[in-house]
Design a protein around this motif. Sequence first.
Motif, PDB file in Angstrom:
ATOM      1  N   ASN A 194       0.779  -1.011   0.185  1.00 49.31           N
ATOM      2  CA  ASN A 194       0.100  -0.101  -0.096  1.00 49.31           C
ATOM      3  C   ASN A 194       0.810   1.184  -0.029  1.00 49.31           C
ATOM      4  OD1 ASN A 194      -2.366  -1.349   0.143  1.00 49.31           O
ATOM      5  ND2 ASN A 194      -2.559  -1.589   2.291  1.00 49.31           N
ATOM      6  N   VAL A 195       0.594   2.189  -0.888  1.00 49.64           N
ATOM      7  CA  VAL A 195       1.271   3.611  -0.833  1.00 49.64           C
ATOM      8  C   VAL A 195       0.433   4.499  -0.451  1.00 49.64           C
ATOM      9  CG1 VAL A 195       2.593   5.151  -2.038  1.00 49.64           C
ATOM     10  CG2 VAL A 195       3.043   2.764  -2.705  1.00 49.64           C
ATOM     11  N   LEU A 196       0.254   5.161   1.024  1.00 50.38           N
ATOM     12  CA  LEU A 196      -0.569   6.085   1.241  1.00 50.38           C
ATOM     13  C   LEU A 196      -0.084   7.315   1.358  1.00 50.38           C
ATOM     14  CD1 LEU A 196      -0.571   3.181   3.114  1.00 50.38           C
ATOM     15  CD2 LEU A 196      -2.915   4.370   4.074  1.00 50.38           C
ATOM     16  N   ILE A 197      -0.619   8.351   0.448  1.00 47.83           N
ATOM     17  CA  ILE A 197      -0.458   9.794   0.269  1.00 47.83           C
ATOM     18  C   ILE A 197      -0.748  10.695   1.536  1.00 47.83           C
ATOM     19  CG2 ILE A 197      -0.123  11.940  -1.131  1.00 47.83           C
ATOM     20  CD1 ILE A 197       0.663   9.127  -2.512  1.00 47.83           C
ATOM     21  N   GLY A 198       0.218  11.405   2.200  1.00 43.95           N
ATOM     22  CA  GLY A 198      -0.071  12.149   3.153  1.00 43.95           C
ATOM     23  C   GLY A 198      -0.656  13.477   2.782  1.00 43.95           C
TER      24      GLY A 198
END
Length: 240
Positions: A194-198
Amino acid sequence: MSSDSPLQISQFLLSTLSTRMYVYHEDRVPHDCPVLVVSNHRSVIDAPLLMGAIKRPIRFACHHYMGQVPVMREIVHQLGCFPLEAPEHRQKGFFEKAIQLLQHRQVVGVFPEGAKPMVQVTPPNKMGDFQRGFAHLAIRAPVKNLAVLPVAIASLEETTNSAVPLRLLSFFDPSEPLFDGPGWHPMVIYRRANVLIGRPRWISPQMREQYQGKQAKSVVADLSDYCHQEIADLLRQGCY
């Protein structure tokens, strides 16, 4: 090498490795402005993964030894990365190169944990302390509309192999104390991640004004701590 080549190479690498990526909060990625991407770091494919997630080439500052080791040197060059210089010139060279890229409205990427999580494998949901050089860079850089974008990489499934003896790497970079020991440099490859953008933090004139005065230490710590906490929170969400 064309401006889009790093992005194309990243997509090819992820496809070749059969890495499945799931991206969250893509709407948070700033567009049409310079961006400093800040992320946690455990794998050699973190750079291509982040490029694939935000769909823009990212010029990553990478560890000094990556620019010295044959084959690895060619890969980081094709990805558009710029290896850090030897310790005595490291910060000055990093600032000069990164500022030049940001002034041309490019995306620059940094891994503030340094080399340690690359050499000593950590659990996917753990993150080390941040070095604060990126915060100094962001506030000091004479760049308008600069966004600092924290991003979390959360591994769901991975494999770990032994890549290179640490003693061999010490030959290419004797300045790195992590290479002064037995064992092998691990290579973590994500199978699913998972790549979660802040939430981006925009560098304001007020922050730069504070940096010039007695609040310099505080404003740098605030930006570094914000990015660390944002990534830590996203990492907890992503490692399910």
